[in-house]
Design a protein around this motif. Structure first.
Motif, PDB file in Angstrom:
ATOM      1  N   CYS A   1       0.828  -1.218   0.000  1.00  0.00           N
ATOM      2  CA  CYS A   1       0.000   0.000   0.000  1.00  0.00           C
ATOM      3  C   CYS A   1       0.857   1.260   0.000  1.00  0.00           C
ATOM      4  CB  CYS A   1      -0.933  -0.011   1.204  1.00  0.00           C
ATOM      5  SG  CYS A   1      -2.288  -1.189   1.040  1.00  0.00           S
ATOM      6  N   GLU A   2       1.938   1.252   0.775  1.00  0.00           N
ATOM      7  CA  GLU A   2       2.841   2.412   0.791  1.00  0.00           C
ATOM      8  C   GLU A   2       3.438   2.632  -0.594  1.00  0.00           C
ATOM      9  OE1 GLU A   2       4.112   4.590   3.260  1.00  0.00           O
ATOM     10  OE2 GLU A   2       2.496   3.990   4.603  1.00  0.00           O
TER      11      GLU A   2
ATOM     12  N   ASP B   1       0.836   4.070  -2.867  1.00  0.00           N
ATOM     13  CA  ASP B   1       0.648   5.506  -2.640  1.00  0.00           C
ATOM     14  C   ASP B   1       1.754   6.322  -3.298  1.00  0.00           C
ATOM     15  OD1 ASP B   1      -1.587   4.878  -1.185  1.00  0.00           O
ATOM     16  OD2 ASP B   1      -0.641   5.139   0.782  1.00  0.00           O
TER      17      ASP B   1
ATOM     18  N   ARG C   1       1.203   6.315  -7.024  1.00  0.00           N
ATOM     19  CA  ARG C   1       0.076   7.207  -7.365  1.00  0.00           C
ATOM     20  C   ARG C   1       0.514   8.660  -7.321  1.00  0.00           C
ATOM     21  NH1 ARG C   1      -3.676   9.244  -3.936  1.00  0.00           N
ATOM     22  NH2 ARG C   1      -3.017   7.827  -2.280  1.00  0.00           N
TER      23      ARG C   1
ATOM     24  N   SER D   1      -7.047   3.640  -0.473  1.00  0.00           N
ATOM     25  CA  SER D   1      -6.046   4.070  -1.455  1.00  0.00           C
ATOM     26  C   SER D   1      -6.460   3.664  -2.864  1.00  0.00           C
ATOM     27  CB  SER D   1      -4.692   3.442  -1.110  1.00  0.00           C
ATOM     28  OG  SER D   1      -4.175   3.993   0.083  1.00  0.00           O
TER      29      SER D   1
ATOM     30  N   CYS E   1      -7.104   5.992  -6.137  1.00  0.00           N
ATOM     31  CA  CYS E   1      -6.430   5.705  -7.411  1.00  0.00           C
ATOM     32  C   CYS E   1      -7.451   5.565  -8.547  1.00  0.00           C
ATOM     33  CB  CYS E   1      -5.622   4.413  -7.248  1.00  0.00           C
ATOM     34  SG  CYS E   1      -4.543   4.032  -8.628  1.00  0.00           S
TER      35      CYS E   1
END
Length: 877
Positions: free
Chosen positions: A724-725, A728, A731, A759, A763
């Motif tokens: 997820c990091e 991000d 993105r 997230s 996106c």
């Protein structure tokens, strides 16, 4: 003429072959090899069968001989009955003669060799007698010459028909007289060469004879059995014959089979792997053993199980027991003496035989353990240990040696049954020796360090094994306590398996069902459910005193916690504290488990208690600092983490946690230094990499941010936080398609991860998919209703769709959770503008400007101008 009746030997061999069971793969490989022409690259010219005594090598090569004969081959079989190279050639010739192919030229020359050798023997004896009158010792040159002469004559001590007839040292005294005597007795130079170097004269004739019959049969198969005995005579010669033309040409349709206890000499044969089939023989499998027993009518399961246990699948022992056709386990005699005699059949020295038996007691040996096991003068120890290392059933691993299991087991059983008191005494002495070494190794170490020291653990294991063998019932409780300590470590499963295996092996070696059952059941529990299952079994079966029960509960709780089973772990720590309320490790474990469940307040209370009972324990202090960080107590967190690092500067966790605190406090340089240090201590540390990526982001170093996140994902591909990091970061870098792949992967791993839905929603909104984006954000907020970031993202989507009321509802909830978060205030300003509520918009913007930096104020200035303009327009209208 009628067909000749078979001999008794032929009939016995036929009956034995009819009962041959097993080795199907080996027989099939040999049979397939005879189906390939010599020119085929898959064809092998040499088969080397090797394995321990009693494993069935002779039986197999006899069977291979029958396989060859069934293919029309002519065969010759040579074993340790020969004492010289000429005798080996004579054996080959005799075998071919029995199949109707006489080697007349070779037989004639062998007869001459025997006559001339007898004459040379007389000359050698006379020279030796004369040499006894010489007072001076022989020179090195004359001794070498004498030894060469003895080799040629087949008179090397210990080999051949004349073994020990002449002392080479005595012969060296009269080397010149020997040469003169041979020259006087023998008729020609050719006769002298026939005696002194028979292989040079005889080998070309043998090869010619083989070439003569090679056209009359598809294959010629030469078998050399008991090669561990005959290799000193034959190996170099055989290598020359097969690989060089020094003696002439060897027909291509010759296949050589050798069988011995050792593998082939790699220094000599290592470069010929493409032409040699290596055939290692292991004991029979359980299925093969059952097949052999069934063939003999032995099918009762208790009997079969006992045969399996007593023989270890060693074919010679299985066959021996099967021949007696036992009907019940009590009918089975112990075959240990037979097995041991077979393993040591070539060794007659009683000192060496005793040493071989004594060295079966330790599971592994080095020179020190050898001295502890064998009662021999120190001056003889090195030579005796060197001899032991060379035994075929001894393998070397590093600096230690160990017996093959199939050899060691009957040696142990023989000694235990022959002298129970002697068995116990020898094991007690070994246990005391290992115990003394362990005490020396553990001097100055605390409890945790003792179990972290590999050498000390190995010594404790050896000591435990020998105590169990000496007195199983008294040693068992002590070893089970050690098992608890073995479980209670970072590598608990590995250590626990070693302890359980010691119990299983000692139970087997002593035939003690209680110990054997403990070992077997603990191994099964470890395999099924790890340390937690094994300790659960231990706690259910034993009546440990309360202090040991508490330790076992803590160890089990620790294992459950590491497996992510936090609630069961808490229950174990509660039970431990009920038994011992002052046990700091139980409070610490319970505190860590509360943290795993997200109850950091309760975790802090337990860690405070652990710190009071056991001050200055670095992990306690550092983890407490991390809990303070999670709860937002940054100053207190720094105090604990500073102290934790001072107590243990090598603890990577404390450095990483302090780096995270400093990043949250807006100290990027200090945070970076701490996280760099954490990664120096533990380079493969995803948590620290992700935290450092956040520091890079605050410094605007987006390339480094992505590099750290890529490495974190590489190290932990199933780490949802890292995915997820990175999503991000991608993105933010304008790469939404790649970001979407990371979010999809994260949700495939955990479809209840609210952050990934939020997230992915942002996106998908950036990719122009508002409906999918709203669905993801709705799912995120269903999972986590008080999620300010997701509320703001959904509000922005509502603003794009001009749903100002919905946007404002989300932003009101978000502001209630984070009243001073600038992005929420700014987004709320936009919603209020859309609803024409200019005064409220002005109030929120003023608050945002008050909280912002100069750069952010400049960015927000147009929004203030817009409020003023729209407010003016509204008034005019």
């Amino acid at each position: 003429m009628g067909r000749a009746r078979p001999s008794m030997q032929d009939l016995i061999q036929q009956r034995r072959r009819h009962g041959f069971v097993g080795r199907g793969a080996e027989r099939a490989a040999f049979r397939q090899n005879l189906d390939l022409p010599p020119e085929d690259e898959r064809h092998r010219f040499l088969f080397h069968v090797h394995g321990n005594a009693g494993v069935g090598k002779t039986f197999l090569v006899r069977e291979l001989e029958q396989v060859a004969r069934a293919r029309g081959a002519l065969t010759a079989y040579v074993d340790d009955g020969i004492g010289s190279l000429p005798e080996a050639m004579a054996a080959i010739s005799a075998r071919f003669a029995r199949q109707g192919h006489r080697f007349k030229d070779l037989d004639r020359l062998l007869a001459t060799h025997r006559e001339r050798s007898h004459e040379a023997e007389s000359a050698a004896a006379a020279a030796a007698q004369t040499s006894e009158l010489q007072p001076s010792p022989p020179s090195a040159a004359s001794l070498t010459a004498a030894r060469a002469s003895l080799v040629g004559l087949g008179l090397v001590p210990g080999v051949g028909a004349f073994a020990g007839a002449v002392d080479p040292a005595q012969l060296a005294h009269g080397a010149d007289r020997l040469r003169d005597g041979i020259g006087a007795r023998l008729r020609s130079r050719q006769d002298a060469q026939l005696v002194l170097s028979p292989e040079r004269v005889l080998t070309p004739v043998l090869l010619d004879e083989l070439a003569g019959v090679a056209t009359e049969a598809p294959w010629l198969v030469l078998i050399f059995d008991t090669y561990e005995r005959t290799a000193p005579l034959l190996d170099g010669w055989l290598h020359d014959v097969m690989t060089s033309d020094r003696h002439g040409a060897l027909p291509a349709n010759v296949v050589v089979v050798t069988a011995g206890q050792r593998p082939l000499d790699t220094a000599r044969w290592g470069g010929l792997a493409d032409f040699v089939a290596d055939v290692p023989l292991a004991p029979f499998t359980a299925a093969e053993t059952r097949g052999l027993l069934a063939d003999k009518g032995v099918v009762a399961e208790p009997v079969v199980e006992e045969v399996l246990r007593l023989t270890g699948g060693l074919p010679v022992l299985v066959s021996t027991l099967a021949e007696s056709r036992p009907g019940a386990p009590d009918d089975i005699g112990d075959p240990s003496a037979t097995a041991v005699e077979r393993f040591l059949k070539w060794e007659q020295d009683p000192v060496r035989r005793a040493a071989a038996l004594a060295c079966a007691l330790p599971r592994r040996l080095d020179a020190d353990v050898f001295r502890a096991a064998v009662d021999c003068p120190e001056t003889e120890a090195d030579a005796l240990f060197g001899w032991l290392r060379g035994l075929p059933f001894v393998t070397e691993r590093g600096h230690r040696i160990q017996y093959h299991d199939v050899v060691r087991a009957p040696m142990l059983r023989l000694q235990r049954l022959r002298s129970p008191h002697g068995w116990a005494g020898r094991h007690t002495r070994l246990a005391e020796t290992f115990g003394r070494w362990r005490t020396e190794a553990e001097a100055g170490l605390d409890g945790a360090e003792v179990w972290a020291d590999g050498g000390g653990r190995d010594l404790r294991l050896a000591e435990s094994y020998h105590r169990l063998c000496a007195n199983p019932r008294t040693a068992l409780p002590l070893v089970l306590r050690d098992f608890v300590d073995a479980c209670d470590g970072v590598d608990g499963v590995v250590f626990a398996e070693r302890w359980a295996r010691v119990l299983a092996e000692a139970g087997e070696d002593t035939d003690t069902e209680l110990v054997r059952t403990w070992g077997r059941d603990l191994l099964a529990a470890l395999a099924d459910g790890g340390v937690a299952a094994a300790l659960g079994l231990l706690l259910n079966r034993t009546g440990f005193e309360e202090r040991w029960q508490a330790r076992a509960r803590v160890a089990r709780g620790r294992a459950l916690r590491h497996a992510g089973a936090y609630a069961p772990a808490l229950a174990e720590f509660d039970r431990a504290l009920a038994l011992d309320p002052e046990l700091a490790r139980a409070y610490r474990g319970r505190g860590f488990s509360h943290g795993g469940l997200g109850d950091h307040e309760a975790g802090l209370a337990d860690l405070d208690r652990a710190d009071a009972l056991e001050p200055d324990h670095a992990p306690t202090v550092s983890v407490r600092g991390e809990y303070h960080r999670i709860l937002g107590h940054y100053d207190t967190a720094l105090e604990d983490l500073d102290r934790g690092i001072a107590l243990d500067p090598s603890h990577h966790f404390a450095w990483a946690s302090r780096g995270a605190v400093r990043q949250l406090l807006g100290q990027p340089d200090e945070a970076l230094a701490d996280l760099d240090r954490a990664l120096e201590l533990k380079p493969e540390y995803p948590w620290a990499l992700i935290r450092r990526a956040r520091v890079w982001r605050t410094r605007g170093e987006y390339g480094r941010q992505l590099a750290d996140l890529d490495e974190a994902v590489r190290l932990y591909p199933d780490g949802i936080w890292g995915l997820c990091e990175r999503g991000d970061a991608l993105r933010a870098a304008g790469r939404p398609a790649q970001a979407l792949a990371d979010y999809d992967r994260a949700l495939a791993l955990d479809d209840g991860y609210a952050s990934a839905y939020a997230s992915r929603g942002a996106c998908r909104g950036a990719l122009g998919r508002p409906e999918d984006a709203l669905a993801d954000l709705d799912r995120a907020l269903a999972l986590r209703p008080d999620y300010p970031w997701a509320l703001r993202q959904r509000a922005e989507l509502h603003l794009e769709r001009e749903s100002h009321d919905r946007a404002l509802a989300d932003l009101d909830r978000a502001r209630a959770l984070r009243p001073d978060e600038v992005p929420i205030l700014v987004c709320r300003v936009q919603a209020l503008l859309g609803l024409g509520r200019f005064e409220e918009a002005r109030t929120d913007l003023d608050r945002a400007l008050e909280l912002s930096s100069d750069t952010e104020r400049a960015r927000l200035a147009p929004l203030g101008e817009r409020i003023a303009a729209e407010n003016t327009a509204e008034r005019r209208s």
